[in-house]
Design a protein around this motif. Structure first.
Motif, mmCIF file in Angstrom:
data_model
loop_
_atom_site.group_PDB
_atom_site.id
_atom_site.type_symbol
_atom_site.label_atom_id
_atom_site.label_comp_id
_atom_site.label_asym_id
_atom_site.label_seq_id
_atom_site.Cartn_x
_atom_site.Cartn_y
_atom_site.Cartn_z
ATOM 1 N N ILE A 14 -20.088 10.625 -17.697
ATOM 2 C CA ILE A 14 -20.668 9.311 -17.397
ATOM 3 C C ILE A 14 -21.444 8.760 -18.582
ATOM 4 N N ALA A 15 -22.205 9.604 -19.269
ATOM 5 C CA ALA A 15 -22.982 9.121 -20.428
ATOM 6 C C ALA A 15 -22.025 8.599 -21.496
ATOM 7 N N GLY A 16 -20.999 9.387 -21.820
ATOM 8 C CA GLY A 16 -20.070 9.000 -22.878
ATOM 9 C C GLY A 16 -19.301 7.737 -22.529
ATOM 10 N N ILE A 33 -14.176 11.398 -27.615
ATOM 11 C CA ILE A 33 -13.367 12.613 -27.482
ATOM 12 C C ILE A 33 -13.836 13.422 -26.278
ATOM 13 N N GLU A 34 -12.891 13.734 -25.409
ATOM 14 C CA GLU A 34 -13.172 14.506 -24.193
ATOM 15 C C GLU A 34 -12.284 15.751 -24.198
ATOM 16 N N ARG A 35 -12.910 16.890 -23.910
ATOM 17 C CA ARG A 35 -12.117 18.130 -23.973
ATOM 18 C C ARG A 35 -11.223 18.321 -22.740
ATOM 19 N N GLY A 36 -11.580 17.688 -21.614
ATOM 20 C CA GLY A 36 -10.760 17.833 -20.408
ATOM 21 C C GLY A 36 -9.429 17.109 -20.554
ATOM 22 N N VAL A 44 -18.611 18.245 -12.619
ATOM 23 C CA VAL A 44 -19.058 18.607 -11.269
ATOM 24 C C VAL A 44 -20.311 17.804 -10.952
ATOM 25 N N SER A 45 -20.331 17.248 -9.766
ATOM 26 C CA SER A 45 -21.547 16.582 -9.285
ATOM 27 C C SER A 45 -21.571 16.703 -7.785
ATOM 28 N N GLY A 46 -22.759 16.489 -7.189
ATOM 29 C CA GLY A 46 -22.896 16.573 -5.726
ATOM 30 C C GLY A 46 -21.879 15.752 -4.977
ATOM 31 N N GLY A 47 -21.782 14.496 -5.168
ATOM 32 C CA GLY A 47 -22.584 13.732 -6.056
ATOM 33 C C GLY A 47 -22.794 12.302 -5.572
ATOM 34 N N VAL A 48 -24.014 11.895 -5.684
ATOM 35 C CA VAL A 48 -24.343 10.495 -5.430
ATOM 36 C C VAL A 48 -24.762 9.865 -6.746
ATOM 37 N N LEU A 49 -24.118 8.787 -7.079
ATOM 38 C CA LEU A 49 -24.538 8.004 -8.240
ATOM 39 C C LEU A 49 -25.560 7.005 -7.712
ATOM 40 N N LEU A 107 -16.514 11.378 -6.307
ATOM 41 C CA LEU A 107 -15.837 12.622 -6.688
ATOM 42 C C LEU A 107 -15.484 12.420 -8.155
ATOM 43 N N ARG A 108 -16.004 13.265 -9.005
ATOM 44 C CA ARG A 108 -15.957 12.955 -10.437
ATOM 45 C C ARG A 108 -14.546 12.863 -11.008
ATOM 46 N N ALA A 109 -13.630 13.681 -10.490
ATOM 47 C CA ALA A 109 -12.271 13.619 -11.039
ATOM 48 C C ALA A 109 -11.681 12.223 -10.805
ATOM 49 N N LEU A 139 -11.099 19.399 -28.063
ATOM 50 C CA LEU A 139 -12.433 20.010 -28.089
ATOM 51 C C LEU A 139 -13.077 19.762 -29.443
ATOM 52 N N VAL A 140 -14.243 19.164 -29.438
ATOM 53 C CA VAL A 140 -14.996 18.999 -30.692
ATOM 54 C C VAL A 140 -15.716 20.314 -30.968
ATOM 55 N N GLU A 141 -15.431 20.889 -32.128
ATOM 56 C CA GLU A 141 -16.008 22.216 -32.416
ATOM 57 C C GLU A 141 -17.237 22.139 -33.283
ATOM 58 N N GLY A 312 -27.602 11.464 -21.843
ATOM 59 C CA GLY A 312 -27.220 12.138 -20.600
ATOM 60 C C GLY A 312 -27.809 13.529 -20.494
ATOM 61 N N GLU A 313 -27.071 14.401 -19.830
ATOM 62 C CA GLU A 313 -27.615 15.734 -19.574
ATOM 63 C C GLU A 313 -27.603 16.618 -20.809
ATOM 64 N N ALA A 314 -26.894 16.213 -21.853
ATOM 65 C CA ALA A 314 -27.029 16.932 -23.128
ATOM 66 C C ALA A 314 -28.488 16.878 -23.564
ATOM 67 N N GLN A 326 -31.023 12.899 -9.651
ATOM 68 C CA GLN A 326 -30.617 11.757 -10.475
ATOM 69 C C GLN A 326 -30.232 12.261 -11.858
ATOM 70 N N GLY A 327 -28.966 12.517 -12.015
ATOM 71 C CA GLY A 327 -28.464 12.942 -13.315
ATOM 72 C C GLY A 327 -27.439 11.931 -13.800
ATOM 73 N N MET A 328 -26.620 11.442 -12.845
ATOM 74 C CA MET A 328 -25.547 10.529 -13.244
ATOM 75 C C MET A 328 -26.102 9.151 -13.625
ATOM 76 N N ASP A 329 -27.092 8.663 -12.862
ATOM 77 C CA ASP A 329 -27.627 7.343 -13.235
ATOM 78 C C ASP A 329 -28.398 7.435 -14.547
HETATM 79 C C1 LIG Z 1 -23.703 20.913 -8.051
HETATM 80 C C2 LIG Z 1 -24.245 19.691 -8.733
HETATM 81 C C3 LIG Z 1 -24.654 18.613 -7.979
HETATM 82 C C4 LIG Z 1 -25.130 17.469 -8.600
HETATM 83 N N1 LIG Z 1 -25.439 16.392 -7.822
HETATM 84 C C5 LIG Z 1 -25.791 15.239 -8.408
HETATM 85 C C6 LIG Z 1 -25.985 14.065 -7.629
HETATM 86 O O1 LIG Z 1 -25.808 14.063 -6.416
HETATM 87 N N2 LIG Z 1 -26.372 12.937 -8.269
HETATM 88 C C7 LIG Z 1 -26.556 12.882 -9.627
HETATM 89 O O2 LIG Z 1 -26.894 11.816 -10.152
HETATM 90 N N3 LIG Z 1 -26.366 13.963 -10.386
HETATM 91 C C8 LIG Z 1 -25.975 15.138 -9.823
HETATM 92 N N4 LIG Z 1 -25.730 16.234 -10.600
HETATM 93 C C9 LIG Z 1 -25.985 16.137 -12.059
HETATM 94 C C10 LIG Z 1 -24.885 15.321 -12.755
HETATM 95 O O3 LIG Z 1 -23.630 15.879 -12.457
HETATM 96 C C11 LIG Z 1 -25.088 15.344 -14.256
HETATM 97 O O4 LIG Z 1 -26.422 15.046 -14.580
HETATM 98 C C12 LIG Z 1 -24.175 14.322 -14.929
HETATM 99 O O5 LIG Z 1 -22.837 14.672 -14.722
HETATM 100 C C13 LIG Z 1 -24.463 14.243 -16.425
HETATM 101 O O6 LIG Z 1 -23.534 13.371 -17.018
HETATM 102 P P1 LIG Z 1 -23.161 13.530 -18.552
HETATM 103 O O7 LIG Z 1 -22.194 12.463 -18.853
HETATM 104 O O8 LIG Z 1 -24.408 13.612 -19.350
HETATM 105 O O9 LIG Z 1 -22.495 14.968 -18.655
HETATM 106 P P2 LIG Z 1 -21.153 15.499 -17.993
HETATM 107 O O10 LIG Z 1 -20.827 14.756 -16.764
HETATM 108 O O11 LIG Z 1 -21.303 16.974 -17.916
HETATM 109 O O12 LIG Z 1 -20.053 15.135 -19.086
HETATM 110 C C14 LIG Z 1 -19.978 15.782 -20.326
HETATM 111 C C15 LIG Z 1 -18.550 15.715 -20.792
HETATM 112 O O13 LIG Z 1 -18.460 16.196 -22.121
HETATM 113 C C16 LIG Z 1 -17.302 16.975 -22.254
HETATM 114 N N5 LIG Z 1 -17.523 17.888 -23.401
HETATM 115 C C17 LIG Z 1 -18.501 18.819 -23.503
HETATM 116 N N6 LIG Z 1 -18.449 19.428 -24.690
HETATM 117 C C18 LIG Z 1 -17.409 18.861 -25.361
HETATM 118 C C19 LIG Z 1 -16.841 19.069 -26.629
HETATM 119 N N7 LIG Z 1 -17.362 19.952 -27.468
HETATM 120 N N8 LIG Z 1 -15.762 18.344 -26.990
HETATM 121 C C20 LIG Z 1 -15.230 17.418 -26.140
HETATM 122 N N9 LIG Z 1 -15.739 17.166 -24.929
HETATM 123 C C21 LIG Z 1 -16.807 17.879 -24.537
HETATM 124 C C22 LIG Z 1 -17.162 17.673 -20.906
HETATM 125 O O14 LIG Z 1 -15.842 18.103 -20.670
HETATM 126 C C23 LIG Z 1 -17.615 16.575 -19.962
HETATM 127 O O15 LIG Z 1 -16.557 15.780 -19.517
HETATM 128 C C24 LIG Z 1 -25.244 17.401 -10.019
HETATM 129 C C25 LIG Z 1 -24.844 18.489 -10.787
HETATM 130 C C26 LIG Z 1 -24.318 19.626 -10.165
HETATM 131 C C27 LIG Z 1 -23.861 20.773 -11.016
#
Ligand SMILES: Cc1cc2nc3c(=O)[nH]c(=O)nc-3n(C[C@H](O)[C@H](O)[C@H](O)COP(=O)(O)OP(=O)(O)OC[C@H]3O[C@@H](n4cnc5c(N)ncnc54)[C@H](O)[C@@H]3O)c2cc1C
Length: 441
Positions: A14-16, A33-36, A44-49, A107-109, A139-141, A312-314, A326-329
């Motif tokens: 979501i951040a990217g 660049i996304e590794r998936g 993975v998320s619960g998840g509620v945005l 559902l994140r997928a 994958l960014v190494e 984001g969560e990084a 609140q991680g996704m927002d």
């Molecule tokens: C069980 C669970 C329940 C949760 N419930 C909630 C909820 O209800 N509401 C909420 O707001 N938050 C929830 N969260 C937290 C939320 O999922 C995260 O805070 C959010 O996904 C962070 O988004 P992001 O974009 O920072 O990171 P991510 O969503 O983790 O995305 C990072 C992306 O970077 C990619 N990546 C990583 N390293 C590399 C690399 N080297 N090269 C290329 N690609 C790479 C990954 O594949 C991934 O797609 C939950 C988390 C978990 C585990």
């Protein structure tokens, strides 16, 4: 030599993706660049945005029947569990039916793939339709550094150069550590493990069981016996034709008390209150992921450097003070703010650390850092032992007395509470906790 990109974004979560959307609209040239295999494949998320930023990012999304969200949230419930009872605080309001929605289940997928499609559309409509890219399955190494400045990335044998690199790699922030903005080892206090199942349920049964109307949805959080005395809590969220059911468990406490995440999840699903809700549903997906606890001390040393930004969560930007995770927002808003700084830098032709610090200023002025600072006491309180043992036990004990009707003289509620407290806690402990909670919230 090829002209460098304005920005390389690592991570298509979501951040990217939010950063990419902002850059595409701002007329920048970038590579995400996304590794998936596809955006959302690894998430993975619960998840509620929560929040309303999705409306800013994709205006009018809620009117699109194919939008990538599951249900909007108009019904919320917080449940305290002991071994056989459930005591809930329940809130439902038609005001939450109004757009822009304040929370949607995802559902994140599905969601991330949909958002990536919207970003591609924005790229196609941008001044650089052939010079900005979303690259998946890569994958960014390494982040390439020259004289302490990020100048690009390496993926396998290939190197790509950019004026800056935006790290949106999620909680397993290996590249953030490589550039020296995060310590090599993350304190176990600052991360938890999340386990989750998606349970498919017939859509009519789902609507009847959870009193859903159209695309409305329920979110239910749980504390207490959900985690067998291990620090953490549970959740159950309604999707279109499925439920997301899971736990977030403190890693340090789990290590000390023993047990495995999936044992705890099975225990949670077998609790009478949960069992009745998920009866007839079939598990179609199982996932586990690390998640930040929301402890502000877990933030990296700095969120920017010469030619580099972390979103984001990084950056461990997450809040879990009991009301909602609140991680996704936070990921969405921080990705947007980071991209706005990149656009400023591009205009000024300056990607130095001084310019990148504008991101930190914007983040500090936003609701993210405001709330993370304001609610730290609540975060710590939520993770304290009484919150997942004494409090749920007292409330369930009280509930068993208060809601029981027997053909005998009924005590007053206060003496029922007194008896419940005596059995599970001390008044003094609860008063202290009450004062702390009142201050923290
Ligand atoms: C069980 C669970 C329940 C949760 N419930 C909630 C909820 O209800 N509401 C909420 O707001 N938050 C929830 N969260 C937290 C939320 O999922 C995260 O805070 C959010 O996904 C962070 O988004 P992001 O974009 O920072 O990171 P991510 O969503 O983790 O995305 C990072 C992306 O970077 C990619 N990546 C990583 N390293 C590399 C690399 N080297 N090269 C290329 N690609 C790479 C990954 O594949 C991934 O797609 C939950 C988390 C978990 C585990």
């Amino acid at each position: 030599m090829e002209e460098p990109f304005d920005c390389i974004i690592v991570g298509g979560g979501i951040a990217g993706l939010s950063a990419a959307m902002t850059l595409a609209r701002g007329g920048a040239r970038f590579l995400l660049i996304e590794r998936g295999e596809f955006c959302g494949a690894k998430n993975v998320s619960g998840g509620v945005l929560w929040g309303t930023d999705l409306q800013r990012l994709v205006p009018g999304y809620a009117d699109d029947p194919d939008a990538g969200f599951e249900r909007f949230v108009n019904h919320r419930r917080l449940t305290f569990l002991d071994d056989d009872s459930a005591f809930s605080v329940d809130f439902k309001s038609t005001r939450f039916d109004e757009k822009p929605y304040g929370g949607v289940t995802v559902l994140r997928a599905v969601f991330d793939a949909w958002l990536a499609g919207k970003v591609q559309q924005a790229i196609d409509e941008s001044p650089y339709p052939d010079e900005s890219f979303l690259a998946t399955d890569v994958l960014v190494e390494e982040v390439l550094m020259e004289d302490g400045r990020a100048v690009g990335i390496r993926a396998g044998d290939e190197e790509f150069r950019a004026n800056c690199v935006l790290l949106a790699e999620g909680v397993n922030n290996l590249l953030t550590r490589q550039v020296g903005l995060e310590n090599p080892f993350v304190d176990a206090d600052h991360v938890a493990v999340g386990v989750k199942e998606v349970l498919r349920m017939d859509v009519d049964r789902l609507a009847d069981r959870f009193q859903l109307c159209g695309r409305s949805g329920l979110t239910n959080e749980f504390v207490g016996a959900a985690t067998k005395g291990v620090e953490g809590g549970g959740f159950l969220y309604t999707n279109r034709d499925s439920l997301s059911v899971g736990l977030v468990i403190g890693m340090k406490d789990l290590r000390e008390k023993g047990g495995t995440p999936y044992d705890l999840l099975n225990h949670f699903k077998a609790h009478p209150a949960i069992r009745d809700m998920i009866q007839g549903a079939e598990t179609v997906e199982y996932s586990a992921h690390v998640v930040s606890t929301g402890d502000i001390r877990g933030l990296p040393k700095e969120l920017y450097g010469d030619g580099v930004l972390i979103a984001g969560e990084a950056a461990h930007l997450l809040m879990n003070a009991g009301k909602a995770i609140q991680g996704m927002d936070y990921a969405m808003r921080s990705g947007m703010l980071a991209a706005e700084t990149v656009l400023e830098a591009r205009k000024a032709g300056d990607f130095s650390s001084a310019m990148m610090s504008n991101y930190r200023k914007a983040l500090d002025a936003s609701y993210i850092m405001h709330d993370m600072r304001s609610f730290q006491d609540a975060v710590h309180l939520l993770h304290s032992e009484p919150m997942f043992s004494n409090v749920p036990n007292v409330l369930c004990d009280f509930g068993r007395q208060f809601f029981a009707v027997r053909s005998e003289p009924t005590p007053k509620a206060l003496s029922m509470m007194h008896a419940a407290v005596k059995r599970h806690a001390s008044y003094w402990d609860l008063v202290k906790l009450g004062i702390k909670a009142a201050r923290a919230l």
